[in-house]
Write a protein that holds these residues in place. Structure first.
Motif, PDB file in Angstrom:
ATOM      1  N   ASN A   1      17.677  65.283  46.331  1.00 57.91           N
ATOM      2  CA  ASN A   1      18.515  66.475  46.155  1.00 57.91           C
ATOM      3  C   ASN A   1      18.742  66.816  44.694  1.00 57.91           C
ATOM      4  OD1 ASN A   1      18.872  66.564  48.918  1.00 57.91           O
ATOM      5  ND2 ASN A   1      20.717  65.323  48.851  1.00 57.91           N
ATOM      6  N   ILE A   2      17.938  66.341  43.795  1.00 57.05           N
ATOM      7  CA  ILE A   2      18.160  66.529  42.365  1.00 57.05           C
ATOM      8  C   ILE A   2      17.433  67.782  41.880  1.00 57.05           C
ATOM      9  CG2 ILE A   2      16.208  65.125  41.598  1.00 57.05           C
ATOM     10  CD1 ILE A   2      18.159  63.928  39.477  1.00 57.05           C
ATOM     11  N   THR A   3      18.085  68.507  40.982  1.00 57.23           N
ATOM     12  CA  THR A   3      17.440  69.697  40.398  1.00 57.23           C
ATOM     13  C   THR A   3      16.540  69.252  39.260  1.00 57.23           C
ATOM     14  OG1 THR A   3      19.169  70.056  38.757  1.00 57.23           O
ATOM     15  CG2 THR A   3      19.486  71.095  40.932  1.00 57.23           C
ATOM     16  N   ALA A   4      15.698  70.151  38.791  1.00 55.86           N
ATOM     17  CA  ALA A   4      14.791  69.836  37.680  1.00 55.86           C
ATOM     18  C   ALA A   4      15.583  69.498  36.416  1.00 55.86           C
ATOM     19  CB  ALA A   4      13.854  71.006  37.431  1.00 55.86           C
ATOM     20  N   GLU A   5      16.669  70.219  36.186  1.00 51.12           N
ATOM     21  CA  GLU A   5      17.490  69.968  34.993  1.00 51.12           C
ATOM     22  C   GLU A   5      18.157  68.597  35.068  1.00 51.12           C
ATOM     23  OE1 GLU A   5      18.013  72.823  36.913  1.00 51.12           O
ATOM     24  OE2 GLU A   5      16.753  74.093  35.655  1.00 51.12           O
ATOM     25  N   GLU A   6      18.682  68.262  36.250  1.00 53.26           N
ATOM     26  CA  GLU A   6      19.331  66.960  36.427  1.00 53.26           C
ATOM     27  C   GLU A   6      18.318  65.821  36.287  1.00 53.26           C
ATOM     28  OE1 GLU A   6      22.975  68.016  39.492  1.00 53.26           O
ATOM     29  OE2 GLU A   6      20.941  67.772  40.303  1.00 53.26           O
ATOM     30  N   LYS A   7      17.132  66.044  36.804  1.00 56.78           N
ATOM     31  CA  LYS A   7      16.085  65.027  36.709  1.00 56.78           C
ATOM     32  C   LYS A   7      15.705  64.800  35.252  1.00 56.78           C
ATOM     33  CE  LYS A   7      11.517  63.932  38.531  1.00 56.78           C
ATOM     34  NZ  LYS A   7      10.411  64.409  39.375  1.00 56.78           N
ATOM     35  N   ALA A   8      15.565  65.882  34.503  1.00 59.27           N
ATOM     36  CA  ALA A   8      15.239  65.766  33.082  1.00 59.27           C
ATOM     37  C   ALA A   8      16.347  65.013  32.344  1.00 59.27           C
ATOM     38  CB  ALA A   8      15.028  67.146  32.477  1.00 59.27           C
ATOM     39  N   GLU A   9      17.599  65.312  32.682  1.00 59.49           N
ATOM     40  CA  GLU A   9      18.736  64.632  32.056  1.00 59.49           C
ATOM     41  C   GLU A   9      18.715  63.139  32.383  1.00 59.49           C
ATOM     42  OE1 GLU A   9      23.638  64.652  32.119  1.00 59.49           O
ATOM     43  OE2 GLU A   9      22.538  66.072  33.377  1.00 59.49           O
ATOM     44  N   LEU A  10      18.474  62.805  33.633  1.00 57.89           N
ATOM     45  CA  LEU A  10      18.439  61.408  34.058  1.00 57.89           C
ATOM     46  C   LEU A  10      17.357  60.639  33.310  1.00 57.89           C
ATOM     47  CD1 LEU A  10      19.276  59.083  35.963  1.00 57.89           C
ATOM     48  CD2 LEU A  10      17.649  60.012  37.627  1.00 57.89           C
ATOM     49  N   PHE A  11      16.152  61.186  33.257  1.00 53.90           N
ATOM     50  CA  PHE A  11      15.057  60.477  32.611  1.00 53.90           C
ATOM     51  C   PHE A  11      15.247  60.409  31.097  1.00 53.90           C
ATOM     52  CE2 PHE A  11      13.275  60.879  36.757  1.00 53.90           C
ATOM     53  CZ  PHE A  11      12.436  59.795  36.880  1.00 53.90           C
ATOM     54  N   SER A  12      15.870  61.414  30.530  1.00 53.96           N
ATOM     55  CA  SER A  12      16.197  61.386  29.106  1.00 53.96           C
ATOM     56  C   SER A  12      17.210  60.288  28.814  1.00 53.96           C
ATOM     57  CB  SER A  12      16.740  62.749  28.676  1.00 53.96           C
ATOM     58  OG  SER A  12      17.180  62.703  27.342  1.00 53.96           O
ATOM     59  N   LEU A  13      18.240  60.196  29.639  1.00 57.08           N
ATOM     60  CA  LEU A  13      19.253  59.151  29.450  1.00 57.08           C
ATOM     61  C   LEU A  13      18.668  57.756  29.641  1.00 57.08           C
ATOM     62  CD1 LEU A  13      22.258  60.827  31.275  1.00 57.08           C
ATOM     63  CD2 LEU A  13      22.096  60.327  28.822  1.00 57.08           C
ATOM     64  N   MET A  14      17.727  57.621  30.562  1.00 56.74           N
ATOM     65  CA  MET A  14      17.120  56.310  30.805  1.00 56.74           C
ATOM     66  C   MET A  14      16.295  55.850  29.604  1.00 56.74           C
ATOM     67  SD  MET A  14      16.063  55.837  34.781  1.00 56.74           S
ATOM     68  CE  MET A  14      14.941  57.216  34.864  1.00 56.74           C
ATOM     69  N   GLN A  15      15.755  56.783  28.846  1.00 57.89           N
ATOM     70  CA  GLN A  15      14.970  56.405  27.667  1.00 57.89           C
ATOM     71  C   GLN A  15      15.851  55.785  26.585  1.00 57.89           C
ATOM     72  OE1 GLN A  15      12.880  59.960  26.529  1.00 57.89           O
ATOM     73  NE2 GLN A  15      11.196  59.563  27.935  1.00 57.89           N
ATOM     74  N   THR A  16      17.114  56.182  26.524  1.00 60.96           N
ATOM     75  CA  THR A  16      18.011  55.682  25.480  1.00 60.96           C
ATOM     76  C   THR A  16      18.956  54.593  25.972  1.00 60.96           C
ATOM     77  OG1 THR A  16      19.601  57.447  25.945  1.00 60.96           O
ATOM     78  CG2 THR A  16      17.956  57.875  24.233  1.00 60.96           C
ATOM     79  N   ASP A  17      19.132  54.476  27.285  1.00 60.46           N
ATOM     80  CA  ASP A  17      20.085  53.512  27.836  1.00 60.46           C
ATOM     81  C   ASP A  17      19.343  52.494  28.697  1.00 60.46           C
ATOM     82  OD1 ASP A  17      22.110  52.134  29.132  1.00 60.46           O
ATOM     83  OD2 ASP A  17      23.319  53.928  29.500  1.00 60.46           O
ATOM     84  N   GLU A  18      19.128  51.311  28.142  1.00 60.27           N
ATOM     85  CA  GLU A  18      18.374  50.274  28.826  1.00 60.27           C
ATOM     86  C   GLU A  18      19.071  49.828  30.118  1.00 60.27           C
ATOM     87  OE1 GLU A  18      15.306  47.804  29.710  1.00 60.27           O
ATOM     88  OE2 GLU A  18      15.362  49.268  28.098  1.00 60.27           O
ATOM     89  N   GLU A  19      20.389  49.751  30.096  1.00 61.88           N
ATOM     90  CA  GLU A  19      21.144  49.335  31.282  1.00 61.88           C
ATOM     91  C   GLU A  19      20.963  50.335  32.426  1.00 61.88           C
ATOM     92  OE1 GLU A  19      25.753  48.540  32.581  1.00 61.88           O
ATOM     93  OE2 GLU A  19      25.213  48.222  30.486  1.00 61.88           O
ATOM     94  N   LEU A  20      21.004  51.617  32.089  1.00 55.11           N
ATOM     95  CA  LEU A  20      20.786  52.651  33.100  1.00 55.11           C
ATOM     96  C   LEU A  20      19.378  52.550  33.664  1.00 55.11           C
ATOM     97  CD1 LEU A  20      21.648  55.211  34.631  1.00 55.11           C
ATOM     98  CD2 LEU A  20      20.848  56.525  32.653  1.00 55.11           C
ATOM     99  N   HIS A  21      18.409  52.294  32.789  1.00 56.64           N
ATOM    100  CA  HIS A  21      17.026  52.161  33.233  1.00 56.64           C
ATOM    101  C   HIS A  21      16.879  50.983  34.196  1.00 56.64           C
ATOM    102  CE1 HIS A  21      12.713  51.080  32.948  1.00 56.64           C
ATOM    103  NE2 HIS A  21      12.588  52.402  33.043  1.00 56.64           N
ATOM    104  N   LYS A  22      17.539  49.864  33.886  1.00 55.47           N
ATOM    105  CA  LYS A  22      17.483  48.695  34.772  1.00 55.47           C
ATOM    106  C   LYS A  22      18.131  49.005  36.123  1.00 55.47           C
ATOM    107  CE  LYS A  22      17.350  45.076  31.279  1.00 55.47           C
ATOM    108  NZ  LYS A  22      18.088  43.972  30.648  1.00 55.47           N
TER     109      LYS A  22
END
Length: 117
Positions: A32-53
């Protein structure tokens, strides 16, 4: 909602840094994620190792839960097998019928070829 990873009712029980991350990851795996939300999520995962894990953990959980057998898997398999067998039987009957027609028409076809050549 059914996704490629199966139905994941346990997503709400997982710990997240913030409710925003919880929402984004949950929406992503429910589809149910929008393209903008998906981009935000993947952007945040690149900078936040804990979120990525956390994301990878949820992804693994979803993949494992999707591999579990559903209650009606055996019933569905039997239904699909029966439908396949019926279609195959029908196909064989059609092939025999058309091959019979072709053998009846073959002398006419040869005669027409001789006339046209």
């Amino acid at each position: 909602m059914q996704t490629g990873f199966g139905e994941n009712k346990n997503l709400n029980a997982l710990p997240y840094k913030s409710s925003k991350m919880h929402q984004l990851i949950t929406k992503y795996f429910y589809g149910n994620i929008t393209a903008e939300e998906k981009a935000e999520l993947f952007s945040l995962m690149q900078t936040d190792e804990e979120l990525h894990k956390e994301f990878v953990s949820v992804q693994n959980l979803c993949a494992l839960s999707a591999s579990l057998a559903a209650e009606d898997d055996e019933v569905r398999a039997v239904d699909k097998l029966l439908l396949f067998k019926l279609a195959r039987k029908k196909d064989r009957k059609n092939r025999v019928y058309f091959s019979g027609i072709w053998s009846d028409m073959q002398p006419l076809y040869v005669w027409l070829l001789l006339l046209s050549g």
